[in-house]
Motif scaffolding. Sequence first.
Motif, short mmCIF file in Angstrom:
data_model
loop_
_atom_site.label_atom_id
_atom_site.label_comp_id
_atom_site.label_asym_id
_atom_site.label_seq_id
_atom_site.Cartn_x
_atom_site.Cartn_y
_atom_site.Cartn_z
N MET A 188 44.42 74.40 61.92
CA MET A 188 43.08 73.99 61.48
C MET A 188 43.09 72.65 60.76
SD MET A 188 40.69 77.06 60.07
CE MET A 188 39.68 76.09 58.96
N GLN B 83 43.69 69.94 63.33
CA GLN B 83 42.50 69.75 64.18
C GLN B 83 41.38 69.06 63.42
OE1 GLN B 83 41.97 73.78 65.53
NE2 GLN B 83 42.76 73.31 67.58
N SER B 84 41.24 69.40 62.13
CA SER B 84 40.12 68.80 61.40
C SER B 84 40.39 67.32 61.14
CB SER B 84 39.82 69.57 60.11
OG SER B 84 40.58 69.08 59.04
#
Length: 201
Positions: A137, A140-141
């Motif tokens: 996460m 990806q962010s």
Amino acid sequence: MSKKPTPQPALHKVIMVGSGGVGKSALTLQFMYDEFVEDYEPTKADSYRKKVVLDGEEVQIDILDTAGQEDYAAIRDNYFRSGEGFLCVFSITEEESFQATQEFREQILRVKNDENIPFLLVGNKGDLDEKRKVSLMEAQSRAQQWGVPYVETSAKTRENVDKVFFDLMREIRSRKMEDNKMSNGRGKDKSKRKKLKCTIL
């Protein structure tokens, strides 16, 4: 029979960036020679060239594998200037290498002066998931924030190795087509697009 000169395949210049030890060379060598090199001691930047078929078209990829310890900003800037696309690699097992990607991105944008440069964020060492320090996460962010794709690879198992190089080449190719369109009459006139295939003899 007079032979027509065969047009040279398009050349796409890829630069590998990232901290030392994240697997830039391992990814490059895996892509070039289908072999996994565990202990590769980079002393300087190495350049590789290979012909590949990209979506049915023969192209050449030129990979500059930077050693990660470029002490001279001028040399590093020269590398960045020559690149058409960048694979920014970190190790999912090493938080520091992930943090360093921010600096590499900033340096590249400064040298290229272009927010939309073809760029992939690559989390390598996907085979060491149990030692993961950077969450999917989180990575990806960051990629989302930059507006770039994020892909996890493993130079060891070859997972997604071809994918990152081919995805980047596609981005470089479409970028070149855009640029050509712009310079061939600001992209309004479709008939001008035939000019894309120019052969330099």
